[in-house]
Design a protein around this motif. Sequence first.
Motif, short mmCIF file in Angstrom:
data_model
loop_
_atom_site.label_atom_id
_atom_site.label_comp_id
_atom_site.label_asym_id
_atom_site.label_seq_id
_atom_site.Cartn_x
_atom_site.Cartn_y
_atom_site.Cartn_z
N SER A 98 -0.36 2.76 -2.14
CA SER A 98 0.92 3.40 -2.42
C SER A 98 0.96 3.96 -3.84
CB SER A 98 2.07 2.40 -2.22
OG SER A 98 2.00 1.35 -3.17
N LEU A 99 0.29 3.26 -4.77
CA LEU A 99 0.24 3.73 -6.15
C LEU A 99 -0.55 5.02 -6.27
CD1 LEU A 99 0.55 3.48 -9.23
CD2 LEU A 99 -1.39 1.89 -9.22
N VAL B 82 -8.23 8.67 0.67
CA VAL B 82 -9.02 7.70 1.43
C VAL B 82 -8.68 6.32 0.89
CG1 VAL B 82 -11.33 6.95 2.09
CG2 VAL B 82 -10.87 9.39 1.72
N THR B 83 -8.27 5.41 1.75
CA THR B 83 -7.79 4.10 1.32
C THR B 83 -8.91 3.31 0.65
OG1 THR B 83 -8.31 3.04 3.43
CG2 THR B 83 -6.14 4.08 3.21
N ILE B 84 -8.54 2.35 -0.16
CA ILE B 84 -9.52 1.53 -0.86
C ILE B 84 -10.34 0.71 0.13
CG2 ILE B 84 -7.78 -0.29 -1.21
CD1 ILE B 84 -9.25 -1.06 -3.76
N ASN C 85 2.37 11.25 -5.80
CA ASN C 85 2.07 12.53 -6.43
C ASN C 85 2.07 12.45 -7.96
OD1 ASN C 85 1.76 13.91 -4.01
ND2 ASN C 85 3.95 14.39 -3.87
N VAL C 86 2.98 11.64 -8.52
CA VAL C 86 3.08 11.54 -9.98
C VAL C 86 1.78 10.97 -10.56
CG1 VAL C 86 4.31 10.47 -11.90
CG2 VAL C 86 5.58 11.34 -9.93
N THR C 87 1.20 9.97 -9.87
CA THR C 87 -0.06 9.38 -10.34
C THR C 87 -1.15 10.42 -10.44
OG1 THR C 87 0.57 7.31 -9.25
CG2 THR C 87 -1.72 7.53 -9.96
N ASN C 88 -1.21 11.30 -9.46
CA ASN C 88 -2.22 12.36 -9.47
C ASN C 88 -1.89 13.46 -10.46
OD1 ASN C 88 -3.88 11.26 -7.31
ND2 ASN C 88 -2.18 11.75 -5.96
N GLN C 89 -0.60 13.74 -10.64
CA GLN C 89 -0.20 14.81 -11.55
C GLN C 89 -0.53 14.49 -13.01
OE1 GLN C 89 3.94 15.40 -10.72
NE2 GLN C 89 3.56 16.39 -8.75
N TYR D 84 -4.01 -4.20 -0.92
CA TYR D 84 -4.41 -2.91 -0.38
C TYR D 84 -3.21 -1.96 -0.28
CZ TYR D 84 -8.82 -5.12 1.03
OH TYR D 84 -10.02 -5.77 1.05
N ASN D 85 -2.12 -2.45 0.28
CA ASN D 85 -0.94 -1.60 0.46
C ASN D 85 -0.37 -1.15 -0.89
OD1 ASN D 85 -1.14 -1.92 3.24
ND2 ASN D 85 0.28 -3.64 3.30
N TYR D 86 -0.32 -2.08 -1.84
CA TYR D 86 0.23 -1.75 -3.15
C TYR D 86 -0.66 -0.73 -3.86
CZ TYR D 86 2.72 -2.56 -7.54
OH TYR D 86 3.48 -2.41 -8.66
N TRP D 87 -1.96 -0.93 -3.79
CA TRP D 87 -2.91 -0.02 -4.44
C TRP D 87 -2.83 1.38 -3.83
CZ3 TRP D 87 -6.38 -0.92 -8.46
CH2 TRP D 87 -7.33 0.08 -8.68
#
Length: 407
Positions: free
Chosen positions: A135-136, A18-20, A140-144, A130-133
């Motif tokens: 995309s970060l 869900v987007t910021i 998948n790596v951020t969540n992993q 918003y777009n940068y946040w």
Amino acid sequence: MKVECIAFSEGQNAKTYVTIEERMKPLLVSMKLFGIYFDPKQDDNTSGQLQNGRKRIPTRILAFIGHRQYCYMVLLLLWINFFRVIVGIFPPNETLPFRVLNMSWYLQCTLNVSVMVFSCQKLSQLRSFYNYWDSLYKHNVTNQIGCGFKCPVKYLMFATSGGWVLFFINIAAAFTILFGNLSTSKDFLDDMLQPFPEETWAVALQIILHVISSGAWVFPVIFLAVISRIIKDQFFIFRRILSKQIQEAGDHIPHCLPELRSRYMQLCEAVIIINRTFKWILGTSFFLQVFMACFNLYQMINRPQEMFTLFANSFWLGSGALIIILLTRSSSDVHEAAHSLLEDIFHTGTKNATTELLGQLNLFVSSLTGRSTGFTVVDFFVIKKEFLLTMAGLFITYFFLLLQFKI
């Protein structure tokens, strides 16, 4: 020895993300009501859908449908009102201090709207953040590595509700002074309407402008506080994951250190992007809020006032101090959270570390000890906790000077 990165339950994949902007919807809707915020992409999509419908809408009517035009009209109206207030200062009389205070308040509100509307329009500011946040945190790596996006929903609802409470109190105080049949009501109304005559249309227009200005005074500050809280929480999530990985690695460098450093640097870049907007809100707020608070304090000490007027001035003085404290605390929290990882980095073991991991560790330490990460006041300096003490010292010194010398 390799320590695998663990995925935690707060992580989300791209499909369920869900987007910021969507998470902050209650606050953004409140800002839209006052013409402080709009989504240029949403307006463009709405225009395209209306033009592609069965009944083609005339271009002139279509131009006024988008929320962007509403924000532009609000901004134009506020600037016209500000210049009207400047003209209303003359000729100077015994109520000049109140007129100066009134002019400063309207300038603050108008500048807040100007900064927000410009930031919404310019794609390199709010839209880029918003777009940068997203995309970060869609990555998948951020969540992993366990650093998924967590939005403080309770804080968001509390902050939005608090903004509405402050808004309604300000409106109620102004209406009571204007129409409460007080001894100062007529003079207060005359000063508010200058240079217009005391007629029904002028009073109605002034009420509308005061309502819009009250929203512009409160909600950009709430917006900054909410974004600051979100960023601060994400930095602390990074610290928690990093601390756990360092403990599990023992005397070794955590295997996922490169991924953590990369995501940390991207989060710092998000702070730099949103600071393009916040530095102007902070700069204008600190300058004008401090000026109005000092001027209001002068009025309260040196001019006799009836009980309700004194209460109203105390409320506005307290509100100005609250805004200064909220802006300073929110901004300094981001700086503190961004550099909080340094203490854990110093406990990292280096036994049997490869050249690549040592390089990553040195880069991580350099980024934490180098340039300060945080929000700035028009790029002059980064706001830290010490700044709040400086502001408190300024007010205390000014207060005792007024009491001692009756300046």
